[in-house]
Write an enzyme that holds these catalytic residues in place. Structure first.
Site, mmCIF file in Angstrom:
data_model
loop_
_atom_site.group_PDB
_atom_site.id
_atom_site.type_symbol
_atom_site.label_atom_id
_atom_site.label_comp_id
_atom_site.label_asym_id
_atom_site.label_seq_id
_atom_site.Cartn_x
_atom_site.Cartn_y
_atom_site.Cartn_z
ATOM 1 N N ARG A 275 -6.764 -3.929 31.264
ATOM 2 C CA ARG A 275 -6.215 -4.847 32.071
ATOM 3 C C ARG A 275 -4.817 -4.334 32.684
ATOM 4 N NH1 ARG A 275 -7.686 -10.151 29.464
ATOM 5 N NH2 ARG A 275 -9.976 -9.489 29.009
ATOM 6 N N GLU A 277 -2.593 -5.341 34.357
ATOM 7 C CA GLU A 277 -1.722 -6.400 34.594
ATOM 8 C C GLU A 277 -0.247 -5.637 34.478
ATOM 9 O OE1 GLU A 277 -1.981 -10.525 32.983
ATOM 10 O OE2 GLU A 277 -3.353 -9.654 32.009
ATOM 11 N N ARG A 283 3.143 -9.922 24.176
ATOM 12 C CA ARG A 283 1.734 -9.899 23.478
ATOM 13 C C ARG A 283 0.767 -9.303 24.623
ATOM 14 N NH1 ARG A 283 0.088 -16.438 23.969
ATOM 15 N NH2 ARG A 283 0.472 -16.725 26.019
ATOM 16 N N HIS A 284 1.158 -8.598 25.659
ATOM 17 C CA HIS A 284 0.472 -8.047 26.533
ATOM 18 C C HIS A 284 0.409 -6.846 26.493
ATOM 19 C CE1 HIS A 284 0.533 -12.068 28.675
ATOM 20 N NE2 HIS A 284 -0.620 -11.654 29.015
ATOM 21 N N GLU A 426 -2.650 -17.952 21.810
ATOM 22 C CA GLU A 426 -4.182 -17.714 21.937
ATOM 23 C C GLU A 426 -4.576 -16.623 21.469
ATOM 24 O OE1 GLU A 426 -5.306 -16.149 25.581
ATOM 25 O OE2 GLU A 426 -7.092 -16.019 24.113
ATOM 26 N N SER A 429 -10.615 -16.693 23.620
ATOM 27 C CA SER A 429 -11.148 -17.381 24.855
ATOM 28 C C SER A 429 -12.424 -17.415 24.794
ATOM 29 C CB SER A 429 -10.380 -16.972 26.058
ATOM 30 O OG SER A 429 -10.493 -17.810 27.064
ATOM 31 N N ARG A 479 -3.516 -8.985 18.443
ATOM 32 C CA ARG A 479 -3.028 -10.417 18.393
ATOM 33 C C ARG A 479 -3.192 -10.951 17.081
ATOM 34 N NH1 ARG A 479 -3.191 -13.795 24.092
ATOM 35 N NH2 ARG A 479 -2.291 -12.060 25.476
#
Lengths: 505, 505
Positions: A275, A277, A283-284, A426, A429, A479
């Site tokens: 990712r 991002e 948590r990323h 979370e 998903s 996670r």
């Protein structure tokens, strides 16, 4: 070892006086620095594991290979703590029949973290050794050879690295900050806490697969280099692929669905997910490990939700049964309540969660996604009301889910999709996927994937020749590890984490 | 299903005459096209697996969900072959008490590869049905509903796709070429051959991990985005990483070694490996799956060689025990001798191999690497002499191995390195690694890694604080699958293969 090599000293030239002393040293064959092991010989020697050094072995002579965790000279004695992974034992080198004063001095001067081969007698001790995992015995050293010498200055001290933050703050003792840890990850990973975290993480992967293989799932391997961004164009890394560009898969989503269309029925995979991002949160990560599941179902996607939830429950149970030592080791540094879960797993609908949040004073629209603070608040509310750290939130608003999510036929603003949460965060998903190519095209266009429609043609086409209804989900390994253990940063549960600012080691 | 939906016809408008006929159709509730399954209901219906349709179930009424593999109308009857993965059964729709002529016509017109729900009575047959896996029973259909309709024209015929090449050539019947297969991989993966190949491949991964976990290994996850090319600068893919460049790991080599330095002792990982090689051969992919092992040893790297060879032997045995059906299914299309191996595994030294090749008339220098033809020839010579398809070639010339390979202390031109071969092709490359930072630096400089020395600093530094002697190896999953099954192209054993010319699907 060749004798000449065995006597080679770690640093520089020997001084004449020392040579003189060495000549008088009755124990000179009993210690030294070995030459580099290049597989010259296959000695017939059994090395005993430190965790097996118990009173059952009292008075036996054993060989052990271990790291020098600490050493402390005291008169004619030297106390060493020898370490293997999470286990350690006290060793004593004392001037006497087996050791000369030169040998004690040699042992006392071995740099911490060096690897040594030690021959010693296991002796029962009268008073428990509280600082070691092997509390009932110590090793009386008869021979000691350095196998691999550590440099004298360590970039961080292992004892500092396992000190609880609060102890560091209250008692003014050193702790190690995250960047120092990560910059010197090979040392940081040697601590009992890190060893426990990553042994447990290996267990999560094992339990995940063990459970799914027992349920009849097939493991698949999906490509990571892909020709089009799988989940919309944003947040994707570009790769130079010969004379063209390609992308790194943001998930195995499209491929695991194609495997369902190819009749594999129930599939899972474990692999890296990328990712791009620019998120610098606790948590990323830009690269993490996805535990992915996809499954054809008969009539209702809850068949899949139940399989996934049960898989996670089997993981939690397996960890609590098989990794209690590891959990307790981590808890020493990071105290935390045991992880709680219900059977069957609690399933709430999104509208119920909204009602709980609104009752707690939060203002939120019906089609609004959960913010991170609201997620955490909801986790606390659920814990209070249902006493569980794990639950499913079902029936998300369609508007906040990806284009391949199946709309709820009873309510066009809802969807057959779900997230799963651990301690209010979370970790999964998932959704029923659209398995009809026409509806899938409509949904893609609705999401503005117009330009890319040609690029995901192979994906959409895979539904044209009969596709079973199916659902699935993706779990973040780091996670799950973090939240099961009650840790606070996903970098603690990634061996070599990647984020926008970190690419090394 | 809602009745209105159930009667919806697959294509276009119904004609008045058909409506008239439908009105007279006593069986009109018994067939049709179901509405899309959107999880509206949770019917209490058990679906039986086709492989469980045996004489034990004779005269039972069952529900089955399956693909229509073929359909053939014959007077007032329609024969269907219903398929689930590698299993299929004959089904009969016949005009009578349960079916009208309209229903038979409907069944006969269902496009191949559509997914149907069928209710039928299991009936024992007098004559074995040779074309189906369930030879002793057929299904007498009472209800049939289309769950997912396939488009009428398939891009390839499944029966063509499993036809042996030789049969196609001799009898002038169609086979399917590789590009058509790969362009339509979702259909190609549905064939019995592909199902068998990838179920077996899932088994390889499972056996690999099962064996290693029993041996006390820990699973690790290593990063794929790295800051420096791990095995020299060539053949590496570049990734745009925010404002900088990064690379895709050509192997987990450096990271698994760092895990050894971090005290994990015995580690394995399964993950993608990337090679930007412009090689268009039967055995090269730009992305493949690596099964990697790294292990600290006590005194000799043969301790590790034995563990790896035994792991492979456990895989071969497990496959032959648990996947005999799959092996035979693949053999029908691709005939091949059973895979042979010895216990303990045959280990030859490189100089012995050279002698065998020279005796066979090949001219080769002492420090020359094996070419692909010579590798294959050697495989045949070894098979003739030792009757094994699996062997280890030990003690490669130092000159042809990577910089981190441990030189042989007895012969500076040799190294403590090895390859392993299946049916004459390399499937694993491994070595004792240099665990001394000074020697490692020297070797890197010798290999011309001067500029990159700074980039692999974290790697070299990880040996500065005590490093145990260690060795390991990397196995190519697709190659093991291919060679175990005696296939001829690695694209047959990669679900979605990547090569310089192929990035889709």
């Amino acid at each position: 070892y060749p004798d000449a090599e065995r006597q080679r000293q770690p640093q520089g030239q020997e001084k004449p006086r020392e040579i003189m002393e060495a000549a008088k040293d009755f124990a000179k064959e009993r210690y030294g620095v070995s030459s580099m092991i290049q597989s010259q010989e296959k000695p017939d020697r059994v090395l005993v594991r430190i965790r097996d050094l118990t009173v059952q072995k009292a008075d036996e002579v054993v060989w052990v290979r271990a790291r020098v965790h600490t050493s402390r000279a005291k008169g004619k004695q030297c106390f060493l703590v020898l370490r293997q992974q999470q286990f350690n034992v006290q060793a004593l080198v004392a001037v006497g029949d087996h050791a000369s004063k030169q040998m004690v001095k040699f042992a006392a001067n071995i740099n911490k973290e060096s690897i040594v081969d030690v021959e010693g007698i296991v002796r029962k001790v009268n008073q428990k050794i509280g600082s070691c995992t092997q509390q009932d015995v110590e090793l009386h050293v008869q021979k000691i050879y350095v196998i691999s010498l550590a440099e004298p200055r360590l970039p961080l001290q292992l004892d500092d690295a396992i000190r609880p933050e609060v102890e560091g703050e209250e008692e003014g003792r050193a702790t190690v900050n995250q960047d120092t840890r990560l910059d010197n990850r090979v040392i940081d990973l040697r601590t009992s806490t890190s060893q426990a975290v990553f042994h447990l993480q290996s267990g999560i992967c094992h339990l995940f697969r063990e459970t799914l293989i027992n349920k009849g799932f097939v493991e698949i391997q999906t490509p990571k280099i892909i020709s089009a961004a799988s989940e919309g164009g944003a947040n994707v890394f570009t790769v130079s692929y010969f004379k063209n560009n390609a992308y790194l898969a943001q998930s195995p989503q499209l491929y695991k669905q194609m495997c369902i269309c190819a009749d594999f029925e129930k599939v899972f995979c474990i692999g890296p997910v990328f990712r791009a991002e620019d998120s610098n949160t606790h948590r990323h990560l830009t690269e993490f490990v996805g535990l992915d599941i996809e499954m054809a179902f008969n009539y209702h996607y809850h068949e899949v939700v139940e399989e996934i939830a049960d898989t996670l429950v089997q993981i939690f149970k397996g960890l609590q049964e098989r990794f209690q030592t590891e959990i307790q080791t981590v808890n020493k540094q990071f105290p935390c309540e045991p992880f709680k879960f219900l059977e069957p797993t609690l399933r709430l609908e999104y509208c119920e969660a909204l009602a709980m949040l609104r009752e707690a004073g939060i203002e939120m629209g019906d089609e609004e996604d959960l913010s991170t603070p609201n997620e955490k608040l909801l986790g606390r509310l659920v814990k209070e009301k249902y006493d569980t750290d794990f639950y499913i939130l079902d029936k998300y608003p369609l508007a906040v889910r990806p284009f391949y999510t199946m709309p709820d036929p009873r309510n066009p603003k809802q969807s057959n999709s779900y997230d799963m949460f651990m301690r209010g965060e979370e970790i999964l998903s998932g959704a029923q996927r659209v398995h009809d190519p026409q509806l899938l095209t409509e949904r893609a266009l609705h999401h503005g994937i117009v330009l890319d429609l040609e690029k995901i043609k192979a994906y959409i086409d895979s539904f044209r020749f009969g596709a079973p209804p199916h659902a699935g989900g993706g779990i973040g390994l780091e996670r799950v590890t973090m939240l099961f253990l009650g840790l606070h940063n996903v970098r603690q549960t990634s061996m070599f984490p990647r984020d926008p600012k970190r690419l090394t080691p």
